[in-house]
Design a protein around this motif. Structure first.
Motif: not given
Length: 367
Positions: A104, A106-107, A124, A138-143
């Motif tokens: 993601t 975030l990662d 994190h 708001e895009q933290a969990r997107r790949k």
């Protein structure tokens, strides 16, 4: 609120002499960058820009020279010192961003701190803070495949800055973006670079990116620095054909005697400035007027020429002309229609001396 650039330190953050041999090509460039300073490295394809960036990042060994960052030697060819890439306090944003597709946003941002021994929770938290700073909370969990080009560029920037790098390297960071996205992302990037306390090297071929984002320009050709300085000094006095094209000027070299500069062919231009000896003479394409017959009146510089090319250039028409000297002229579509311009047509060129600048041809890079 506008970001304030930190005051520079007394000495350079980056002090490097990059000498790299690759087959028949040799890069030999010296770079010094202060704290909070953004330097743009420009040059044509094959000039050595990417080789310089890779050498600083530790991806390309030096043949000779050194890399010193914040007083610490990272590379010394004489002492055979070479610091591995992962141990350098350097953040890199590559041209194609190189985000990990299975992670993601975030990662991706947390990856650097994690590699440097930071625990998962702290990494994190740092990543989330940086995504918030670049407007992507708001895009933290997107790949990466779920992000736009501009969003991916900001994730890559956040990933580089999350390491708190002493030196930030940007390799054509806007090249992959479309024109509309590029404009907004350039403004966003400028804001973040202004707040970065370390040194930044921007590698680009785009003069607009360099002029907007950088405090100083270093221009290289054939692996050597040909000109260095702020945008105003370089645009006022280009010293090679490449630099002249970069800043949009016609440039010639000759021997000056007062206001006259004579080229090797014997053709002379009259300039506003008084210079003696080896000199450059330059004028913008907009200063060139075209006439169907030899003009009367004030222009001091007139000569016959042949049109060799016509193309749109912004709101004007760029006309390429051959004659005693090659010249580019910018004229309005209305003027082109009035003159019925076509390739191969004979015209007269006129350039006012007041719009023609001459300056000494010092062969050393300007500073």
């Amino acid at each position: 609120m506008t970001a304030t650039r930190p005051e520079p330190a007394t000495g350079p953050v980056l002090d490097a002499h990059l000498a790299v041999d690759r087959g028949t090509f040799r890069l030999d460039v010296r770079l010094r960058i202060g704290a909070g300073e953004v330097v743009a490295l420009l040059g044509p394809n094959g000039a050595g820009k990417t080789t310089a960036l890779r050498a600083l990042a530790g991806l390309q060994p030096l043949t000779a020279g050194h890399v010193t960052l914040a007083g610490r030697d990272l590379d010394r060819s004489d002492g055979r010192l070479r610091t591995p890439t992962e141990r350098r306090p350097i953040g890199v944003v590559f041209q194609d961003y190189l985000l990990f597709p299975h992670l993601t946003a975030l990662d991706n941002v947390a990856f650097g701190p994690r590699r440097h021994g930071v625990d998962r929770r702290t990494a994190h938290r740092t990543a989330a803070e940086w995504l918030h700073r670049v407007g992507l909370a708001e895009q933290a969990r997107r790949k990466p495949r779920q992000l736009s080009g501009g969003q991916a560029q900001r994730v890559a920037l956040a990933r580089a800055l999350a390491l708190d790098p002493v030196l930030l390297l940007l390799d054509e960071p806007l090249a992959a973006l479309d024109a509309g996205t590029r404009l907004d992302t350039r403004a966003e990037l400028h804001r973040h670079l202004a707040a970065h306390p370390g040194a930044t090297l921007l590698v680009t071929h785009d003069p607009l990116d360099a002029l907007v984002l950088a405090d100083r320009l270093v221009i290289i050709e054939h692996g050597r620095v040909v000109q260095e300085g702020d945008a105003a000094s370089i645009t006022a006095q280009p010293r090679t054909d490449y630099v002249a094209r970069l800043v949009g000027l016609n440039l010639y070299r000759g021997t000056a005697d007062g206001h006259s500069v004579r080229m090797g062919s014997g053709f002379a231009l009259t300039a506003a400035d008084r210079v003696h000896g080896d000199a450059f003479v330059a004028f913008p394409p907009s200063a060139v007027a075209l006439h169907p017959h030899r003009p009367d009146g004030s222009p001091r510089n007139t000569w016959p020429a042949t049109i060799t090319g016509l193309q749109r250039h912004g709101d004007n028409l760029r006309v390429q002309l051959a004659g005693p000297i090659g010249v580019a002229a910018d004229i309005t579509p209305a003027a082109a229609a009035h003159l019925h311009l076509t390739t191969g047509q004979q015209v007269w060129v006129a350039v006012k001396a007041a719009e023609t600048r001459a300056y000494p041809a010092d062969t050393r890079p300007t500073t």
